[in-house]
Design a protein around this motif. Structure first.
Motif, PDB file in Angstrom:
ATOM      1  N   GLN A 155       0.839  -1.199   0.000  1.00 21.05           N
ATOM      2  CA  GLN A 155       0.000   0.000   0.000  1.00 21.05           C
ATOM      3  C   GLN A 155       0.874   1.248   0.000  1.00 21.05           C
ATOM      4  OE1 GLN A 155      -3.468  -0.117  -0.083  1.00 21.05           O
ATOM      5  NE2 GLN A 155      -3.045  -2.281  -0.404  1.00 21.05           N
ATOM      6  N   THR A 156       0.494   2.247  -0.796  1.00 19.32           N
ATOM      7  CA  THR A 156       1.210   3.524  -0.803  1.00 19.32           C
ATOM      8  C   THR A 156       0.700   4.363   0.359  1.00 19.32           C
ATOM      9  OG1 THR A 156       1.523   3.441  -3.184  1.00 19.32           O
ATOM     10  CG2 THR A 156       1.723   5.604  -2.131  1.00 19.32           C
ATOM     11  N   ILE A 157       1.627   4.810   1.193  1.00 20.87           N
ATOM     12  CA  ILE A 157       1.299   5.616   2.369  1.00 20.87           C
ATOM     13  C   ILE A 157       1.791   7.041   2.132  1.00 20.87           C
ATOM     14  CG2 ILE A 157       1.576   5.854   4.861  1.00 20.87           C
ATOM     15  CD1 ILE A 157       0.368   3.145   4.054  1.00 20.87           C
ATOM     16  N   ASP A 158       0.902   8.009   2.246  1.00 21.13           N
ATOM     17  CA  ASP A 158       1.252   9.425   2.111  1.00 21.13           C
ATOM     18  C   ASP A 158       1.587   9.958   3.496  1.00 21.13           C
ATOM     19  OD1 ASP A 158       1.333  12.215   1.781  1.00 21.13           O
ATOM     20  OD2 ASP A 158      -0.214  12.159   0.240  1.00 21.13           O
ATOM     21  N   THR A 159       2.823  10.423   3.687  1.00 17.74           N
ATOM     22  CA  THR A 159       3.240  10.918   5.001  1.00 17.74           C
ATOM     23  C   THR A 159       2.621  12.270   5.333  1.00 17.74           C
ATOM     24  OG1 THR A 159       5.184  12.111   4.171  1.00 17.74           O
ATOM     25  CG2 THR A 159       5.474   9.778   4.757  1.00 17.74           C
ATOM     26  N   GLY A 160       2.184  12.990   4.308  1.00 17.44           N
ATOM     27  CA  GLY A 160       1.671  14.342   4.535  1.00 17.44           C
ATOM     28  C   GLY A 160       2.787  15.357   4.714  1.00 17.44           C
ATOM     29  N   ASN A 161       4.040  14.908   4.655  1.00 18.61           N
ATOM     30  CA  ASN A 161       5.180  15.800   4.882  1.00 18.61           C
ATOM     31  C   ASN A 161       5.739  16.330   3.571  1.00 18.61           C
ATOM     32  OD1 ASN A 161       5.016  15.300   7.632  1.00 18.61           O
ATOM     33  ND2 ASN A 161       6.408  13.565   7.509  1.00 18.61           N
ATOM     34  N   THR A 162       5.892  17.642   3.511  1.00 18.47           N
ATOM     35  CA  THR A 162       6.521  18.308   2.381  1.00 18.47           C
ATOM     36  C   THR A 162       7.842  18.899   2.856  1.00 18.47           C
ATOM     37  OG1 THR A 162       5.416  20.404   2.883  1.00 18.47           O
ATOM     38  CG2 THR A 162       4.278  18.913   1.356  1.00 18.47           C
ATOM     39  N   ALA A 163       8.605  19.447   1.925  1.00 23.61           N
ATOM     40  CA  ALA A 163       9.858  20.112   2.286  1.00 23.61           C
ATOM     41  C   ALA A 163       9.913  21.454   1.567  1.00 23.61           C
ATOM     42  CB  ALA A 163      11.046  19.239   1.892  1.00 23.61           C
ATOM     43  N   SER A 164      10.428  22.475   2.255  1.00 27.38           N
ATOM     44  CA  SER A 164      10.489  23.824   1.684  1.00 27.38           C
ATOM     45  C   SER A 164      11.874  24.424   1.843  1.00 27.38           C
ATOM     46  CB  SER A 164       9.483  24.748   2.375  1.00 27.38           C
ATOM     47  OG  SER A 164       8.172  24.288   2.177  1.00 27.38           O
ATOM     48  N   ALA A 165      12.250  25.257   0.881  1.00 23.40           N
ATOM     49  CA  ALA A 165      13.512  25.993   0.942  1.00 23.40           C
ATOM     50  C   ALA A 165      13.388  27.219   0.039  1.00 23.40           C
ATOM     51  CB  ALA A 165      14.679  25.116   0.502  1.00 23.40           C
ATOM     52  N   THR A 166      14.283  28.181   0.227  1.00 23.27           N
ATOM     53  CA  THR A 166      14.255  29.422  -0.539  1.00 23.27           C
ATOM     54  C   THR A 166      15.609  29.674  -1.179  1.00 23.27           C
ATOM     55  OG1 THR A 166      12.586  30.364   0.933  1.00 23.27           O
ATOM     56  CG2 THR A 166      13.858  31.914  -0.393  1.00 23.27           C
ATOM     57  N   LEU A 167      15.583  30.035  -2.465  1.00 21.54           N
ATOM     58  CA  LEU A 167      16.786  30.433  -3.201  1.00 21.54           C
ATOM     59  C   LEU A 167      16.642  31.900  -3.552  1.00 21.54           C
ATOM     60  CD1 LEU A 167      19.437  29.668  -4.705  1.00 21.54           C
ATOM     61  CD2 LEU A 167      18.012  29.212  -6.717  1.00 21.54           C
ATOM     62  N   THR A 168      17.707  32.677  -3.325  1.00 17.54           N
ATOM     63  CA  THR A 168      17.705  34.091  -3.660  1.00 17.54           C
ATOM     64  C   THR A 168      18.712  34.335  -4.770  1.00 17.54           C
ATOM     65  OG1 THR A 168      17.149  34.652  -1.382  1.00 17.54           O
ATOM     66  CG2 THR A 168      18.031  36.430  -2.747  1.00 17.54           C
ATOM     67  N   ALA A 169      18.287  35.071  -5.799  1.00 16.15           N
ATOM     68  CA  ALA A 169      19.184  35.439  -6.899  1.00 16.15           C
ATOM     69  C   ALA A 169      19.287  36.955  -6.917  1.00 16.15           C
ATOM     70  CB  ALA A 169      18.645  34.928  -8.223  1.00 16.15           C
ATOM     71  N   SER A 170      20.521  37.440  -7.033  1.00 11.71           N
ATOM     72  CA  SER A 170      20.730  38.883  -7.043  1.00 11.71           C
ATOM     73  C   SER A 170      21.787  39.240  -8.077  1.00 11.71           C
ATOM     74  CB  SER A 170      21.153  39.370  -5.656  1.00 11.71           C
ATOM     75  OG  SER A 170      22.353  38.733  -5.272  1.00 11.71           O
ATOM     76  N   VAL A 171      21.854  40.527  -8.406  1.00 13.91           N
ATOM     77  CA  VAL A 171      22.849  41.022  -9.356  1.00 13.91           C
ATOM     78  C   VAL A 171      24.205  41.000  -8.681  1.00 13.91           C
ATOM     79  CG1 VAL A 171      23.594  43.044 -10.675  1.00 13.91           C
ATOM     80  CG2 VAL A 171      21.172  42.507 -10.489  1.00 13.91           C
ATOM     81  N   TYR A 172      25.191  40.524  -9.418  1.00 15.99           N
ATOM     82  CA  TYR A 172      26.552  40.512  -8.883  1.00 15.99           C
ATOM     83  C   TYR A 172      27.047  41.943  -8.813  1.00 15.99           C
ATOM     84  CZ  TYR A 172      31.568  39.908  -8.545  1.00 15.99           C
ATOM     85  OH  TYR A 172      32.864  39.977  -8.130  1.00 15.99           O
ATOM     86  N   GLN A 173      27.584  42.312  -7.661  1.00 15.62           N
ATOM     87  CA  GLN A 173      28.179  43.626  -7.495  1.00 15.62           C
ATOM     88  C   GLN A 173      29.636  43.425  -7.125  1.00 15.62           C
ATOM     89  OE1 GLN A 173      25.983  46.127  -4.852  1.00 15.62           O
ATOM     90  NE2 GLN A 173      24.082  45.873  -5.972  1.00 15.62           N
ATOM     91  N   ALA A 174      30.482  43.944  -7.992  1.00 13.97           N
ATOM     92  CA  ALA A 174      31.911  43.824  -7.733  1.00 13.97           C
ATOM     93  C   ALA A 174      32.253  44.615  -6.483  1.00 13.97           C
ATOM     94  CB  ALA A 174      32.708  44.346  -8.924  1.00 13.97           C
ATOM     95  N   PRO A 175      33.140  44.072  -5.677  1.00 15.37           N
ATOM     96  CA  PRO A 175      33.524  44.816  -4.481  1.00 15.37           C
ATOM     97  C   PRO A 175      34.221  46.118  -4.870  1.00 15.37           C
ATOM     98  CG  PRO A 175      34.789  42.768  -4.700  1.00 15.37           C
ATOM     99  CD  PRO A 175      33.804  42.815  -5.810  1.00 15.37           C
TER     100      PRO A 175
END
Length: 191
Positions: A155-175
């Motif tokens: 039997q397939t059991i659904d845990t109800g558990n998901t996973a989340s994460a965040t990726l941020t993309a930004s413009v490269y700024q030279a030091p």
């Protein structure tokens, strides 16, 4: 057949006691067998981006970790992940799985979907799934997977558990170089 709430409780108690009695009497005639009970909510899946901040057009590795806290292996692990708008699987995709048996991992470069199935995780162990992703423009990309599933007794059991994460993309700024102090140069005449 209709039961009132107290009758239903009595019926369930009788059914459980009957199964226990059947199990006890079967042990005298059959070899013993231990069956571990699995609480699906305790089977965890987490995910992360590394690095979690990239420049637009850069690549980040998306890692899913499935933790099996039980003393028995689990099989039939599966999940899918529809990436947020704009995020796609990189080329090359860097797709890999470790500690997961021989699963099927689908992650086509340029697509926005990851599919994992037929995974196995050993007792008290973890399964890691990795895929490289990229984004074309600056922004914050929040990503939540579909629920983690596994198979038990066919039997397939659904845990109800998901996973989340965040990726941020930004413009490269030279030091930029900022002098830490002011220097003066004094030229002395030849003598």
């Amino acid at each position: 057949m209709s039961f009132g709430s107290s009758n239903a409780a009595k019926f369930m108690t009788s059914a459980v006691l009957g199964l226990l009695a059947l199990s006890a009497s079967a042990q005298t005639a059959c070899p013993s067998r231990t069956i571990s009970l699995v609480d699906p909510s305790q089977l965890e899946m987490t995910k992360s981006f590394s690095p979690s901040t990239i420049t637009a057009g850069g690549t980040s590795t998306l890692t899913f970790t499935i933790n099996n806290p039980y003393p028995d292996p689990l099989s039939g692990l599966s999940f899918s992940d529809s990436l947020p708008a704009g995020m796609v699987i990189a080329n090359p995709n860097g797709a890999a799985a470790s500690g997961c048996g021989s699963p099927t991992l689908t992650a086509a470069a340029g697509s926005g979907t990851i599919a994992f199935s037929n995974g196995t995780v050993a007792a008290s162990s973890t399964c890691n799934v990795r895929v490289d992703v990229t984004v074309p423009s600056n922004g914050t990309y929040n990503n939540t997977s579909e629920t983690l599933k596994f198979t038990s007794f066919g039997q397939t059991i659904d845990t109800g558990n998901t996973a989340s994460a965040t990726l941020t993309a930004s413009v490269y700024q030279a030091p930029t170089a900022t002098p830490s102090h002011t220097s003066a140069v004094r030229i002395l005449p030849d003598t």
